[in-house]
Write a protein that holds these residues in place. Structure first.
Motif, short mmCIF file in Angstrom:
data_model
loop_
_atom_site.label_atom_id
_atom_site.label_comp_id
_atom_site.label_asym_id
_atom_site.label_seq_id
_atom_site.Cartn_x
_atom_site.Cartn_y
_atom_site.Cartn_z
N TYR A 31 -3.23 32.81 -18.91
CA TYR A 31 -2.28 33.52 -18.05
C TYR A 31 -1.16 32.60 -17.56
O TYR A 31 -0.48 32.91 -16.59
CB TYR A 31 -3.02 34.14 -16.86
N LEU A 77 -0.38 32.16 -5.52
CA LEU A 77 -1.12 33.20 -6.23
C LEU A 77 -2.24 33.81 -5.36
O LEU A 77 -2.99 34.66 -5.82
CB LEU A 77 -1.73 32.63 -7.52
N LYS A 110 2.39 38.53 -10.62
CA LYS A 110 2.98 38.32 -11.95
C LYS A 110 3.65 39.60 -12.46
O LYS A 110 4.76 39.55 -12.97
CB LYS A 110 1.91 37.87 -12.95
#
Length: 186
Positions: A31, A77, A110
């Motif tokens: 990712y 994140l 994302k």
């Protein structure tokens, strides 16, 4: 329990943890997250208590600058949070242990960025193509190609609207109404 069986058990525990940490690192790499950041998350996940940057640096052998950048990435994140502990002046960090929430946060961040960028580019492009299509100085072949492109981009915008709703369902946790966290909830 004798010392040898304690050490054997401790070594086995460390091997098992290391296997999982390496797998986490490899998966995160898929990712776009570096192996070292993946290892950092895995190490924090198994540490079971907050750690300072110095402790993390010592544990992983990374430079303080690299460690700081990695922690910042994980915080962006929402996979790691800064925590406060009475009597401690240094910043402490703790891994998010709810993997469902980690997944939601990671992909929402994302996907939202990608969705926004694509919608902006396509919207701007559709406006330009519509002007081109209406221009009297344009060749019919170009006009026809512009019409096809406009149709394609409008279909893509429809997809991005759907993807936005999907991300909304993750963030609101409605997704779990359709796909429960545990099989027993089916």
């Amino acid at each position: 329990m004798d010392v040898n069986s304690y050490m054997d058990g401790k070594e086995q525990l460390e091997r098992v943890r290391e296997r999982v940490i390496e797998t986490i690192a490899k998966n995160m790499n898929l990712y776009g997250i570096t192996d070292s950041i993946g290892r950092l998350y895995g190490m924090l996940y198994f540490h079971n208590q907050p750690m300072t940057l110095d402790e993390m640096k010592e544990e992983l052998g990374m430079s303080k600058t690299s460690m700081s950048t990695s922690v910042r990435t994980l915080m962006d994140l929402k996979m790691v949070e800064k925590v406060w502990k009475k009597g401690t002046r240094k910043d402490l960090y703790l891994a998010e242990e709810d993997w469902h929430q980690t997944f939601i946060d990671f992909f929402s961040i994302k996907w939202r960025a990608g969705i926004s960028m694509n919608i902006a580019a396509m919207t701007k492009s559709i406006i330009e193509l519509e002007r081109l299509e209406k221009s009297e100085e344009i060749d019919e072949e170009v006009r026809s190609a512009a019409k096809v492109d406009i149709t394609k981009m409008k279909a893509a915008l429809s997809y991005y609207e759907w993807l936005n709703r999907l991300v909304d369902s993750f963030e609101s946790e409605e997704i779990f109404d359709f796909i429960p966290k545990n099989k027993e909830e089916l």
